[in-house]
Design an enzyme around this catalytic site. Structure first.
Site, short mmCIF file in Angstrom:
data_model
loop_
_atom_site.label_atom_id
_atom_site.label_comp_id
_atom_site.label_asym_id
_atom_site.label_seq_id
_atom_site.Cartn_x
_atom_site.Cartn_y
_atom_site.Cartn_z
N PRO A 2 -28.72 51.86 164.57
CA PRO A 2 -28.50 50.48 164.20
C PRO A 2 -27.32 50.23 163.31
O PRO A 2 -27.40 50.48 162.13
CB PRO A 2 -29.71 50.20 163.34
CG PRO A 2 -29.87 51.51 162.60
CD PRO A 2 -29.22 52.55 163.42
N GLU A 3 -26.27 49.69 163.78
CA GLU A 3 -25.28 49.09 162.89
C GLU A 3 -25.24 47.62 163.26
O GLU A 3 -26.03 47.17 164.08
CB GLU A 3 -23.91 49.77 163.04
CG GLU A 3 -23.96 51.26 162.70
CD GLU A 3 -22.62 51.96 162.83
OE1 GLU A 3 -21.60 51.33 162.51
OE2 GLU A 3 -22.59 53.12 163.26
N HIS A 88 -44.76 57.91 168.15
CA HIS A 88 -43.83 57.44 167.13
C HIS A 88 -43.94 55.95 166.86
O HIS A 88 -43.09 55.37 166.19
CB HIS A 88 -42.40 57.81 167.51
CG HIS A 88 -42.18 59.28 167.60
ND1 HIS A 88 -42.44 60.13 166.55
CD2 HIS A 88 -41.76 60.07 168.61
CE1 HIS A 88 -42.18 61.37 166.91
NE2 HIS A 88 -41.77 61.36 168.15
N ARG A 106 -37.85 59.25 163.30
CA ARG A 106 -37.47 59.82 162.00
C ARG A 106 -38.05 59.06 160.81
O ARG A 106 -37.99 59.55 159.69
CB ARG A 106 -35.94 59.90 161.89
CG ARG A 106 -35.38 60.98 162.80
CD ARG A 106 -33.88 61.04 162.72
NE ARG A 106 -33.40 61.61 161.47
CZ ARG A 106 -32.11 61.78 161.19
NH1 ARG A 106 -31.19 61.41 162.06
NH2 ARG A 106 -31.74 62.30 160.06
N ARG A 140 -11.30 48.47 144.03
CA ARG A 140 -12.04 49.72 144.17
C ARG A 140 -11.12 50.92 144.31
O ARG A 140 -10.19 50.90 145.12
CB ARG A 140 -12.95 49.65 145.40
CG ARG A 140 -13.98 48.56 145.32
CD ARG A 140 -14.91 48.81 144.13
NE ARG A 140 -16.18 48.16 144.36
CZ ARG A 140 -17.28 48.82 144.68
NH1 ARG A 140 -17.29 50.13 144.75
NH2 ARG A 140 -18.40 48.15 144.89
#
Length: 260
Positions: A2-3, A88, A106, A140
């Site tokens: 998932p992005e 799962h 997972r 940053r």
DNA sequence: CTTAATGTTCCCCA
DNA sequence: TTGGGGAACATTAA
């Protein structure tokens, strides 16, 4: 799985089926996906009606008639409409019309009834303007790759799309964010928009097991220019794509086209 | 048997 | 406070 483009595709594939559906029962079985009191979470959600469903960063946010349901898919989470339960399956939402399953081998994903984590997110990459983006980059000193993976800096990019966006902008993943020129920051801003927009059009990347809520794979993986292409020729110059570790993640780039 | 995988968080150190 | 590196979390596949 998932992005941003994958989560956006899941949300779009769920929206019509979930809007105004009532959750008549819910059950959860994973102490990782649903930390805390799972029976309490089920009782909070039971009887609620889903008013709307949206994406924020990589989170799926369902607004209920009372409260909010927030789902993060982690690495291998899937929300499936009328899917088949497996070992799962760690969440089952029985609806007044059909069933919504949460599968996650997972168990890095999360199902929660509060939006605290969503509120900590940085700006949406498809909404932030160039000026604000440049200002944030300049403040940053970190390497640009780990910075773009930081969800507080920008919400929704993950390992695949950071590598693809940096290639599109000709920027080395270990370039220092604050030292990028205005022109290079602008290229990065545009490259992020381009890659995410195109990936959404292609319904996301299915490099391993990503599918949308109807079990349908995405197609953008065939258009990846660096991710997963270690040793293959750069599409621009033919130089073999290199793979290093940056920000603790496998990082793919063209050593000739991407400058620090 | 070892390594890496679309993610996030925490801990240690500079 | 910022930032880098590593580990942890669970499971599967190569």
């Amino acid at each position: 799985m998932p992005e941003l483009p994958e989560v956006e595709t899941v949300v779009r594939s769920l929206a019509a089926r979930l809007k105004d559906r009532r959750i008549v029962a819910a059950s959860f079985t994973s102490r990782f996906v649903t930390p805390g009191n799972r029976k309490r979470l089920a009782s909070i959600l039971t009887g609620r009606t889903i008013r709307s469903i949206a994406r924020r960063g990589k989170f799926i946010v369902m607004t209920l008639d009372q409260g909010t349901l927030v789902v993060h898919l982690g690495m291998t989470g899937k929300l499936l409409i009328d899917g088949v339960s497996t070992p799962h399956t760690h969440g089952v939402f029985t609806l007044d019309d059909g069933v919504l399953l949460y599968n996650d081998p997972r168990q890095f994903g999360r199902i929660e009834a509060d939006s605290r984590r969503v509120q900590k997110l940085g700006p949406e990459p498809l909404e932030i303007g160039l000026e604000e983006f440049t200002k944030r980059l300049r403040s940053r000193k970190s390497h640009v790759k780990p910075l773009l993976l930081n969800q507080k800096f920008l919400a929704g990019l993950g390992n695949i799309y950071v590598d693809e966006a940096l290639f599109g902008a000709g920027i080395h993943p270990l370039a220092t964010a604050s030292r990028l020129t205005a022109a290079r920051a602008a290229r990065l801003h545009q490259s992020i928009r381009d890659v995410l927009t195109l990936a959404i059009e292609h319904r996301g990347s299915s490099t391993s097991d990503y599918v949308d809520a109807h079990g349908q794979r995405g197609n953008f993986q065939i258009l990846h220019r660096v991710y997963g292409r270690e040793g293959e020729p750069c599409v621009n110059c033919g130089t073999p794509i290199r793979k290093i570790v940056a920000g603790g993640r496998g990082t793919h780039f063209c050593p000739k086209c991407q400058k620090r």
